[in-house]
Design a protein around this motif. Sequence first.
Motif, mmCIF file in Angstrom:
data_model
loop_
_atom_site.group_PDB
_atom_site.id
_atom_site.type_symbol
_atom_site.label_atom_id
_atom_site.label_comp_id
_atom_site.label_asym_id
_atom_site.label_seq_id
_atom_site.Cartn_x
_atom_site.Cartn_y
_atom_site.Cartn_z
ATOM 1 N N LEU A 9 0.827 -1.204 0.000
ATOM 2 C CA LEU A 9 0.000 0.000 0.000
ATOM 3 C C LEU A 9 0.865 1.259 0.000
ATOM 4 O O LEU A 9 0.602 2.200 -0.760
ATOM 5 N N ASP A 10 1.921 1.273 0.830
ATOM 6 C CA ASP A 10 2.843 2.412 0.855
ATOM 7 C C ASP A 10 3.513 2.610 -0.506
ATOM 8 O O ASP A 10 3.646 3.738 -0.989
ATOM 9 N N GLY A 11 3.902 1.501 -1.130
ATOM 10 C CA GLY A 11 4.525 1.577 -2.453
ATOM 11 C C GLY A 11 3.570 2.108 -3.500
ATOM 12 O O GLY A 11 3.962 2.901 -4.366
ATOM 13 N N SER A 12 2.315 1.702 -3.415
ATOM 14 C CA SER A 12 1.341 2.182 -4.397
ATOM 15 C C SER A 12 1.067 3.678 -4.211
ATOM 16 O O SER A 12 0.916 4.411 -5.193
ATOM 17 N N PHE A 13 1.035 4.137 -2.955
ATOM 18 C CA PHE A 13 0.868 5.577 -2.714
ATOM 19 C C PHE A 13 2.085 6.355 -3.210
ATOM 20 O O PHE A 13 1.951 7.446 -3.772
ATOM 21 N N ALA A 14 3.273 5.795 -3.036
ATOM 22 C CA ALA A 14 4.493 6.451 -3.516
ATOM 23 C C ALA A 14 4.486 6.543 -5.040
ATOM 24 O O ALA A 14 4.837 7.585 -5.612
ATOM 25 N N LEU A 15 4.071 5.465 -5.700
ATOM 26 C CA LEU A 15 3.971 5.481 -7.166
ATOM 27 C C LEU A 15 2.953 6.515 -7.626
ATOM 28 O O LEU A 15 3.207 7.274 -8.566
ATOM 29 N N ALA A 16 1.810 6.557 -6.959
ATOM 30 C CA ALA A 16 0.776 7.548 -7.311
ATOM 31 C C ALA A 16 1.312 8.974 -7.153
ATOM 32 O O ALA A 16 1.058 9.837 -7.998
ATOM 33 N N ASP A 17 2.077 9.213 -6.089
ATOM 34 C CA ASP A 17 2.676 10.540 -5.884
ATOM 35 C C ASP A 17 3.678 10.862 -6.985
ATOM 36 O O ASP A 17 3.738 11.996 -7.468
ATOM 37 N N MET A 18 4.483 9.860 -7.369
ATOM 38 C CA MET A 18 5.471 10.095 -8.432
ATOM 39 C C MET A 18 4.776 10.449 -9.745
ATOM 40 O O MET A 18 5.206 11.376 -10.441
ATOM 41 N N VAL A 19 3.723 9.730 -10.071
ATOM 42 C CA VAL A 19 2.994 10.021 -11.308
ATOM 43 C C VAL A 19 2.340 11.392 -11.209
ATOM 44 O O VAL A 19 2.431 12.211 -12.127
ATOM 45 N N SER A 20 1.704 11.655 -10.092
ATOM 46 C CA SER A 20 1.001 12.932 -9.912
ATOM 47 C C SER A 20 1.947 14.130 -9.944
ATOM 48 O O SER A 20 1.577 15.204 -10.406
ATOM 49 N N ASN A 21 3.166 13.942 -9.467
ATOM 50 C CA ASN A 21 4.137 15.040 -9.424
ATOM 51 C C ASN A 21 5.064 15.061 -10.632
ATOM 52 O O ASN A 21 5.971 15.892 -10.689
ATOM 53 N N SER A 22 4.846 14.179 -11.595
ATOM 54 C CA SER A 22 5.701 14.131 -12.778
ATOM 55 C C SER A 22 5.474 15.357 -13.660
ATOM 56 O O SER A 22 4.428 16.011 -13.589
ATOM 57 N N SER A 23 6.449 15.630 -14.490
ATOM 58 C CA SER A 23 6.320 16.767 -15.410
ATOM 59 C C SER A 23 5.177 16.521 -16.403
ATOM 60 O O SER A 23 4.506 17.471 -16.819
ATOM 61 N N ILE A 24 4.928 15.274 -16.737
ATOM 62 C CA ILE A 24 3.837 14.950 -17.664
ATOM 63 C C ILE A 24 2.488 15.289 -17.043
ATOM 64 O O ILE A 24 1.633 15.897 -17.688
ATOM 65 N N ALA A 25 2.304 14.930 -15.772
ATOM 66 C CA ALA A 25 1.048 15.247 -15.086
ATOM 67 C C ALA A 25 0.913 16.756 -14.874
ATOM 68 O O ALA A 25 -0.185 17.306 -15.005
ATOM 69 N N GLU A 26 2.009 17.418 -14.578
ATOM 70 C CA GLU A 26 1.961 18.876 -14.415
ATOM 71 C C GLU A 26 1.604 19.559 -15.729
ATOM 72 O O GLU A 26 0.809 20.505 -15.749
ATOM 73 N N ASP A 27 2.182 19.078 -16.841
ATOM 74 C CA ASP A 27 1.829 19.628 -18.157
ATOM 75 C C ASP A 27 0.350 19.417 -18.450
ATOM 76 O O ASP A 27 -0.330 20.314 -18.962
ATOM 77 N N TYR A 28 -0.166 18.233 -18.113
ATOM 78 C CA TYR A 28 -1.580 17.934 -18.332
ATOM 79 C C TYR A 28 -2.467 18.921 -17.550
ATOM 80 O O TYR A 28 -3.399 19.499 -18.112
ATOM 81 N N ARG A 29 -2.155 19.099 -16.271
ATOM 82 C CA ARG A 29 -2.970 20.012 -15.457
ATOM 83 C C ARG A 29 -2.884 21.453 -15.985
ATOM 84 O O ARG A 29 -3.893 22.166 -16.012
ATOM 85 N N TYR A 30 -1.691 21.853 -16.427
ATOM 86 C CA TYR A 30 -1.515 23.198 -16.965
ATOM 87 C C TYR A 30 -2.337 23.367 -18.249
ATOM 88 O O TYR A 30 -3.055 24.363 -18.406
ATOM 89 N N MET A 31 -2.252 22.398 -19.153
ATOM 90 C CA MET A 31 -2.995 22.487 -20.416
ATOM 91 C C MET A 31 -4.501 22.437 -20.172
ATOM 92 O O MET A 31 -5.270 23.106 -20.857
ATOM 93 N N LYS A 32 -4.915 21.667 -19.179
ATOM 94 C CA LYS A 32 -6.335 21.608 -18.835
ATOM 95 C C LYS A 32 -6.807 22.975 -18.334
ATOM 96 O O LYS A 32 -7.882 23.443 -18.718
ATOM 97 N N HIS A 33 -5.992 23.608 -17.502
ATOM 98 C CA HIS A 33 -6.338 24.939 -16.983
ATOM 99 C C HIS A 33 -6.427 25.948 -18.132
ATOM 100 O O HIS A 33 -7.378 26.753 -18.189
ATOM 101 N N ILE A 34 -5.457 25.917 -19.036
ATOM 102 C CA ILE A 34 -5.464 26.829 -20.187
ATOM 103 C C ILE A 34 -6.735 26.611 -21.011
ATOM 104 O O ILE A 34 -7.402 27.569 -21.417
ATOM 105 N N LEU A 35 -7.075 25.347 -21.256
ATOM 106 C CA LEU A 35 -8.267 25.036 -22.047
ATOM 107 C C LEU A 35 -9.528 25.515 -21.341
ATOM 108 O O LEU A 35 -10.436 26.059 -21.980
#
Length: 144
Positions: A9-35
């Motif tokens: 469970l700890d590992g899955s939360f860590a993976l979720a945090d890594m994905v959520s904090n990745s540059s790809i996820a940040e770009d997605y959130r930024y582009m969503k906000h712009i749209l």
Amino acid sequence: MSIDQTELLDGSFALADMVSNSSIAEDYRYMKHILEQDKQAQEMIARFSEMKDKYEEVQRFGKYHPDFHTVSSQIRTLKRELDFHENIANFKKAEKELESLLIECSRILAYSVSEQIKVPTGNPFFDESSCSGGCGSGGSCGCA
């Protein structure tokens, strides 16, 4: 709950945090906000959604519906406009990159358990990886 389950469970939360904090996820959130802030794009999306409802109604009757050709032509035109709108195209690109990251994470997790696990990755015809069996092409795609 056992220690193994807690570590998993700890590992899955860590993976979720890594994905959520990745540059790809940040770009997605930024582009969503712009749209979301682009009034013209939002109006285009709303028009397309309305036209999609009309298109679905027309499709029930096919070419026998009196507005079949008109609605079909209009929906293609609106779709093309959406595809070429800069903010919509950028959002779709960011969305596709995030989807690819999530699919790759799913593959890694699944294959760490067994190579036999099938990971749903979207449309198999446009999938980047080779077929994992059952493609129906007689092995011409390179699958086993």
